[in-house]
Design an enzyme around this catalytic site. Structure first.
Site, PDB file in Angstrom:
ATOM      1  N   ASP A  36       9.309  22.613  20.599  1.00  0.00           N
ATOM      2  CA  ASP A  36       9.977  22.922  19.880  1.00  0.00           C
ATOM      3  C   ASP A  36       9.748  24.966  19.186  1.00  0.00           C
ATOM      4  O   ASP A  36      10.628  25.582  18.667  1.00  0.00           O
ATOM      5  CB  ASP A  36      10.397  22.563  18.558  1.00  0.00           C
ATOM      6  CG  ASP A  36      11.057  20.653  18.704  1.00  0.00           C
ATOM      7  OD1 ASP A  36      11.628  20.775  19.601  1.00  0.00           O
ATOM      8  OD2 ASP A  36      11.199  19.659  17.266  1.00  0.00           O
ATOM      9  N   ASP A 296      46.540  51.933  37.470  1.00  0.00           N
ATOM     10  CA  ASP A 296      45.188  51.007  37.525  1.00  0.00           C
ATOM     11  C   ASP A 296      45.406  49.220  36.852  1.00  0.00           C
ATOM     12  O   ASP A 296      45.063  48.188  37.448  1.00  0.00           O
ATOM     13  CB  ASP A 296      43.642  51.250  36.724  1.00  0.00           C
ATOM     14  CG  ASP A 296      43.539  52.727  38.200  1.00  0.00           C
ATOM     15  OD1 ASP A 296      43.668  52.367  39.923  1.00  0.00           O
ATOM     16  OD2 ASP A 296      42.931  53.500  37.975  1.00  0.00           O
ATOM     17  N   GLY A 431      42.341  43.633  45.228  1.00  0.00           N
ATOM     18  CA  GLY A 431      42.778  42.395  46.776  1.00  0.00           C
ATOM     19  C   GLY A 431      43.059  43.569  47.963  1.00  0.00           C
ATOM     20  O   GLY A 431      42.227  43.964  48.289  1.00  0.00           O
ATOM     21  N   MET A 432      42.755  45.196  47.810  1.00  0.00           N
ATOM     22  CA  MET A 432      43.181  45.999  48.999  1.00  0.00           C
ATOM     23  C   MET A 432      41.601  46.181  48.859  1.00  0.00           C
ATOM     24  O   MET A 432      41.169  46.525  49.983  1.00  0.00           O
ATOM     25  CB  MET A 432      43.964  47.226  48.817  1.00  0.00           C
ATOM     26  CG  MET A 432      44.658  48.112  49.206  1.00  0.00           C
ATOM     27  SD  MET A 432      44.132  47.802  51.052  1.00  0.00           S
ATOM     28  CE  MET A 432      46.666  47.475  51.088  1.00  0.00           C
TER      29      MET A 432
END
EC number: 1.3.7.7
Length: 510
Positions: A36, A296, A431-432
């Site tokens: 503990d 953005d 994504g790009m």
């Protein structure tokens, strides 16, 4: 008590020790068996501090079980009193040693007779509360003890300061960016013309707790720790408190307006109005308001996210994502089951579903089912995100070493809005960008892995099917792969060919 290899909120004694070690010149004695006593190692590893963790373990072993604990516990308290000369020695059992049902208060009373330090037994039910509840209770207990002591000695400071002043309650060790948040709050309050009277427990002295009533009001930045203390001070000394977390532009504005309301209710001779300050900070200091309107951030509109953490940070993050960035929160959740009603009330209307659990497997299954574009959670959600190849921004404790940064990274106030905007934007895979990296990096260096929480897979992909899969842009490839494998399992297909891929696409209605 339960066996788990991951817990969001630890056992009660960890919360008590976190509060004790946050104060300066306080020593904690933990009455516990070996096993503990991991708190010392955990705090020494994570917190960027030069001082040793002031915790001593009074070990429960076979000799103690045979003879009783009193002699050993009292000896440890008196020894540390002579060696360390602390202002306070706090004794806490653990859930394991509580099974012995010993009269620890009797041990404390006896040790107090031989010690120059104050000696206190942590008044916590180790079977009923978790780490955060115990921390809240322990902080209130220590504050109450020293205020009552000052009242008996007739040296309690109740005369208010001339200028507006405040106590900050609930900043403590191993908290999520707590030291950075405290610094940012001090800057914000200073700009509003408010002095900070005391910050407890982090870096505070128990001898200064008698000065708490001198402040005009209290601030509780996090619901988890400090609220009980604020309620106690309000009841005893009619001190109002502000419990709005200034995280994000909207809540920071609400926080400042609430402070103005409190000051106007106390000081009738002056009028406090911070509208000009709010406008200036929102437009010129915080980049988040401008960023939210940029192209953005608009690329993130209606992207799906999952939020999970303690009640304070999960609620604030959910509201920031939805209100300030236009991101859809598919699920908001917390492990603070004791605060479930408040959490549901706060996130109502901001998310599709709510999950309140301290079981990390339920959270992992929920994330795998929803397939969000990004996760905002604890260290555990970071692990889940890595397994599912979903980016994760860490927004709440429990966290690992990388979220105890040496650099200045607050989450509260106007500088905090900049940090959060960066975290959100960098957490989403664009994504790009992902597609371009794959085009120039070449597909031969990128291996497609199974996107599920279970690592075993009996499905085989043909070379042609794998090649076809690699032609799909990276930001949707994982979803296509999972849908195809799901279709294959439903139809008991072992080998996935191009024909199976097209059949899966048709069945999905794509």
């Amino acid at each position: 008590m339960k066996l788990a290899y991951w817990m969001y909120a630890g056992p009660a004694h960890i919360g008590t020790l976190r509060v004790a070690t946050s104060f300066k010149n306080v020593h904690a004695i933990m009455h516990a068996p070996l096993g503990d006593d991991y708190f010392n190692v955990m705090r020494s590893m994570l917190e960027r501090e030069r001082d040793f963790t002031p915790v001593t373990t009074s070990i429960v072993d076979r000799h103690v079980l045979a003879r009783g604990s009193q002699e050993k516990v009292v000896e440890n308290i008196t020894r540390k009193d002579k060696e360390e000369l602390p202002d306070l020695i706090l004794l806490t059992p653990t859930c394991t040693s509580s099974i012995l049902q010993e009269d620890l208060q009797n041990f404390v009373d006896r040790a107090a007779m031989e010690s120059k330090s104050d000696v206190l037994l942590a008044d916590v039910n180790h079977y009923r509360v978790n780490e955060l509840q115990a921390a809240d209770r322990t902080l209130e207990q220590i504050v109450r003890f020293y205020i009552e002591k000052a009242q008996k000695q007739n040296n309690l400071s109740t005369t208010k300061t001339i200028k507006p002043s405040v106590n900050i309650l609930g900043m403590f060790t191993l908290g999520f960016h707590n030291q950075h948040d405290c610094r940012e709050l001090k800057i914000l309050l200073n700009q509003l013309g408010i002095t900070v009277n005391e910050v407890i427990p982090e870096g505070g002295s128990v001898l200064n707790l008698k000065n708490l009533p001198k402040a005009w009001f209290n601030i509780v930045p996090y619901r988890e720790v400090g609220l009980m203390t604020a309620v106690y001070l309000e009841k005893e000394f009619q001190m109002p408190y502000v419990d709005i977390t200034p995280m994000g532009i909207v809540q920071t504005e609400s926080f400042i307006r609430q402070i103005a309301n409190v000051l106007n209710s106390i000081d009738k001779t002056n009028s406090y109005n911070f509208d000009q300050y709010i406008d200036q900070q929102t437009i010129y200091v915080s980049q988040a308001a401008w960023f939210a309107r940029s192209i953005d951030c608009q690329n993130l509109t209606n992207k799906k996210a999952v939020v999970f953490g303690d009640a304070t940070h999960a609620v604030a993050m959910t509201k920031i994502l939805v209100r300030e960035m236009g991101i859809r929160v598919a699920c908001a959740g917390t492990y603070c089951q004791h605060d479930a009603d408040w959490f549901r009330e706060q996130v109502w209307g901001f998310c599709d579903e709510v999950l309140i659990t301290d079981d990390h497997t339920q959270v992992g299954d929920m994330i795998a089912r929803i397939e969000p574009s990004a996760i905002f959670g604890t260290q555990m959600e970071r692990h889940v995100g890595k397994r599912l190849d979903i980016p994760c921004g860490v927004i709440s404790a429990p966290v690992h070493i990388q979220n105890f940064p040496l650099g200045y990274r607050p989450f509260l106030g106007y500088e905090g809005t900049n940090q959060i905007a960066d975290l959100v934007y960098n957490s989403f895979t664009l994504g790009m960008e992902d597609h371009l990296l794959e085009i120039f990096g070449g597909h031969d260096s990128k291996e497609v892995i199974t996107k599920s929480l279970s690592t075993d897979s009996e499905l085989n992909w043909t070379i042609e099917a794998t090649s076809e899969l690699n032609k799909i842009p990276g930001f949707v490839r994982g979803k296509v792969k999972r849908n195809t494998e799901k279709f294959a399992r439903q139809n008991k297909i072992i080998t996935i060919s191009i024909d199976v891929m097209y059949a899966a696409k048709e069945s999905a209605g794509a």
